[in-house]
Design an enzyme around this catalytic site. Structure first.
Site, PDB file in Angstrom:
ATOM      1  CB  SER A   1      -0.927   0.020   1.227  1.00 12.53           C
ATOM      2  OG  SER A   1      -0.165   0.085   2.421  1.00 12.53           O
ATOM      3  CE  LYS A   2       4.255   2.166   4.524  1.00 12.74           C
ATOM      4  NZ  LYS A   2       3.314   1.181   5.075  1.00 12.74           N
ATOM      5  CG  ASN A   3       3.245   7.269  -1.508  1.00 13.18           C
ATOM      6  OD1 ASN A   3       2.472   6.794  -0.683  1.00 13.18           O
ATOM      7  ND2 ASN A   3       3.300   8.566  -1.762  1.00 13.18           N
TER       8      ASN A   3
END
Length: 371
Positions: free
Chosen positions: A186-188
């Site tokens: 879910s991180k950038n």
């Protein structure tokens, strides 16, 4: 909140080709893609040493291990943050010391940090929460003045920058003795499983971190330190190499979405948008508003949004100093009022680069109608 399928669809041929090439190489541990990705990420961030590891929590633990602090040393941590920041200190026998945060930016309050430093302090662990830099200039100055280390948890702000009072531009995660990040999906910049990395400008520290992440060894079966088995899988590195060139465009999309939210919430009587430090860029891992600090208001907003087909999430509902796992530290409710209020009032809106202008406009319309 996140649409990874939509994000991956335009680059699926690249991802498929990379998977096939990695399977053919069959070097699934420390394959060539790992060092190639480390080099490319270092170029993107402007830092000479990138040490990949298994996940962001390991990165934090390795960063603290590299400082060589004795058990019982105090580590200043934000009172409002994900538990991994505290966990990394606690598992090493270090003492996480909570410090309250700025009520607008959600990041460490430098004045509170200054008040919390004692002769037992070994490090300031700054978190660049939700995509915006903490006050790196003030925190680095405090670390230098008191002879303690500055460690950066940059799991949520990869690519963000901070401009100093003298006009220098610093990259988040590259300013302290060690910076860390996570490649949680879910991180950038997210992988297809767990992954993490550490950053440093110091060659000797980089060498120590590589040893610590590989059983404490620099050559097989010869162990200079007690270390971890914490390696970034070749498959993850190869896929992250495909995604890294797209990160600037994805960041720009997040910033455009945030600007739409900002405009919609301007002057809203019940919702407070996230504050901005004008010295920092913001890469918007999350767009987090505050509801009125009145019983049931956040839940009422969340139910209202859900009824209109809009997801939302609470990051984070209970401050770490009130978590049962950290009761041994002896903190009480009311000690960190800003963190406690944020835990009662924050709500994160949908934020990912594939949201369309029309989708965001709909969310904004729904938010504007909430009273």
């Amino acid at each position: 909140m996140l649409d990874l399928q939509a994000q991956h669809a335009p680059i699926q041929p690249e991802l498929d080709a990379t998977l096939r090439a990695t399977f053919q190489e069959a070097a699934f541990i420390q394959g060539s893609a790992v060092q190639q990705f480390a080099s490319e990420l270092g170029q993107y961030l402007g830092v000479p040493h990138v040490i990949p590891c298994a996940n962001g929590t390991d990165a934090l633990q390795l960063a603290l291990m590299s400082l060589g602090l004795p058990a019982g040393t105090e580590i200043l941590v934000p009172a409002f943050t994900y538990v991994a920041t505290w966990e990394a200190a606690a598992v090493l026998g270090l003492v996480p010391v909570p410090v309250d945060v700025d009520p607008a930016t959600y990041n460490l309050d430098p004045a509170a940090v200054a008040a919390a430093i004692t002769p037992c302090t070994g490090a300031i662990l700054a978190v660049h929460l939700f995509g915006q830099c903490a006050d790196l200039e003030a925190l680095r100055l405090l670390a230098e003045q008191h002879g303690v280390a500055l460690v950066e948890d940059n799991a949520q702000a990869i690519g963000a920058t901070f401009t100093t009072s003298t006009g220098q531009v610093w990259g988040a995660g590259t300013v302290g003795e060690v910076g860390t990040t996570s490649f949680f999906p879910s991180k950038n910049l997210g992988g297809f499983g767990d992954g993490g990395a550490l950053f440093t400008r110091d060659e000797a520290r980089a060498q120590r971190l590589r040893q610590l992440a590989n059983h404490g060894q620099s050559r097989k079966y010869y162990h200079e330190h007690i270390g971890l088995n914490s390696r970034l899988d070749t498959l993850q590195a190869a896929l992250l190499r495909v995604k890294l060139p797209h990160l600037p465009a994805w960041t720009a999309a997040r910033q455009r979405i945030a600007a739409q939210y900002d405009a919609a919430l301007l002057g809203h009587s019940r919702l407070r948008p996230p504050g901005r430090d004008p010295r920092s860029t913001h890469v918007f891992h999350q767009y987090t508003v505050q509801t009125p600090d009145e019983p049931g208001q956040r839940e009422r907003l969340q139910q209202y949004l859900g009824a209109q087909g809009i997801p939302s999430a609470v990051y984070y509902p209970l401050p770490n100093h009130l978590q049962p796992a950290y009761a041994y530290l002896g903190h009480q409710q009311g000690q960190f009022p800003v963190a406690e209020r944020l835990a009662r009032t924050v709500l994160s809106l949908p934020m990912h680069p594939m949201l369309t202008t029309e989708q965001v406009a709909y969310i904004c319309q729904v938010l504007q109608a909430w009273e």
